[in-house]
Design a protein around this motif. Sequence first.
Motif, short mmCIF file in Angstrom:
data_model
loop_
_atom_site.label_atom_id
_atom_site.label_comp_id
_atom_site.label_asym_id
_atom_site.label_seq_id
_atom_site.Cartn_x
_atom_site.Cartn_y
_atom_site.Cartn_z
N ALA A 125 35.29 35.95 48.08
CA ALA A 125 35.34 34.49 48.26
C ALA A 125 35.34 33.77 46.92
N ALA A 126 34.58 34.29 45.95
CA ALA A 126 34.54 33.67 44.62
C ALA A 126 35.90 33.78 43.92
N LEU A 127 36.57 34.93 44.07
CA LEU A 127 37.90 35.09 43.46
C LEU A 127 38.92 34.14 44.08
N VAL A 128 38.87 33.98 45.39
CA VAL A 128 39.79 33.05 46.06
C VAL A 128 39.55 31.62 45.59
N ALA A 129 38.29 31.22 45.50
CA ALA A 129 37.96 29.87 45.05
C ALA A 129 38.40 29.65 43.60
N PHE A 130 38.25 30.69 42.76
CA PHE A 130 38.65 30.56 41.36
C PHE A 130 40.16 30.39 41.24
N GLU A 131 40.94 31.16 42.00
CA GLU A 131 42.40 31.03 41.94
C GLU A 131 42.85 29.64 42.40
N ARG A 132 42.19 29.10 43.41
CA ARG A 132 42.55 27.77 43.91
C ARG A 132 42.27 26.71 42.84
N GLN A 158 25.77 34.08 41.78
CA GLN A 158 25.36 35.48 41.72
C GLN A 158 26.53 36.39 41.31
N VAL A 159 27.76 35.92 41.46
CA VAL A 159 28.93 36.68 40.99
C VAL A 159 29.12 36.32 39.52
#
Length: 282
Positions: A125-132, A158-159
């Motif tokens: 989820a963190a990776l998806v939010a970062f790409e957006r 935490q990530v």
Amino acid sequence: MSSSLTKGLRRSASRSKAKPAAKSAKRAVKAKSPSKPKANRATASRSSARSAAKLRPAKKAAAKSRPTAKTKKAAAKPVARKAATAKKVAAVSRVKTTQKQAAVRAVRPAPTQPPPRPPTQDESAALVAFERAHKEFARGRFAEARNQFRVLVEKYSQVAEVAARARTYLAIAESRLRTESILPRDADSLYDRGVIELNRGEYVAAQEMFERALKREPEAADIHYALAATRARLGSIELALESLQRALDLKPTLRVRAQHDHDLSPLRNDPDFDRLIFTNPS
């Protein structure tokens, strides 16, 4: 008296006879004395012959002990042959050892690495939010990018790796937004500022200037063309082709400029670029 005379005569006669006998004995001794040197010579010659006979075997032994050139060559050949055979044996043994080592390595099983750990739900989820958020940042929409990066840092702290990258982009977006008050307001000034940033290699700042200028003048073909060149430099091929398509629709004469523009080089391998630039408009 006669007897005494006869005795005297006999004695004298015996003396006279004895004297010549003694003399003859002395002469015989003298005559024999010269034979002594001959005996000495004979013994000397015998001793010299014996010493010579003794020296001959020694000379022969010395001559035998000294090797001739032929014997040296004959002795060197076996040594050379032995050295050559020793080298061949060493080479063969090396080949055998390398073959054995290769066979052992081939037999040994390759070390198995553990499979990569699949990401957790929070990491995905963190990776998806970062790409957006990064897409908004690349488009120059720093206010929207700032908001999305803030939410990412608060929700997925935490990530660690993704949160650290988000903080970096958040700081850049905030610094960009702080300069908005200093930026020019009209489209021409924003366009000129964008061209300066493009020539300096500051492609993100140039994209921001051109997008701000298009908000003031949406139908400006030169601004669309400059935005296409900036996006091409940033690697946004699809967005660059869209901006180029809009610029050519508004001003078809820009095709001649686009054929030799180095800023559009990243687009030249795309078939859509050839279609836009080298196809006559219907």
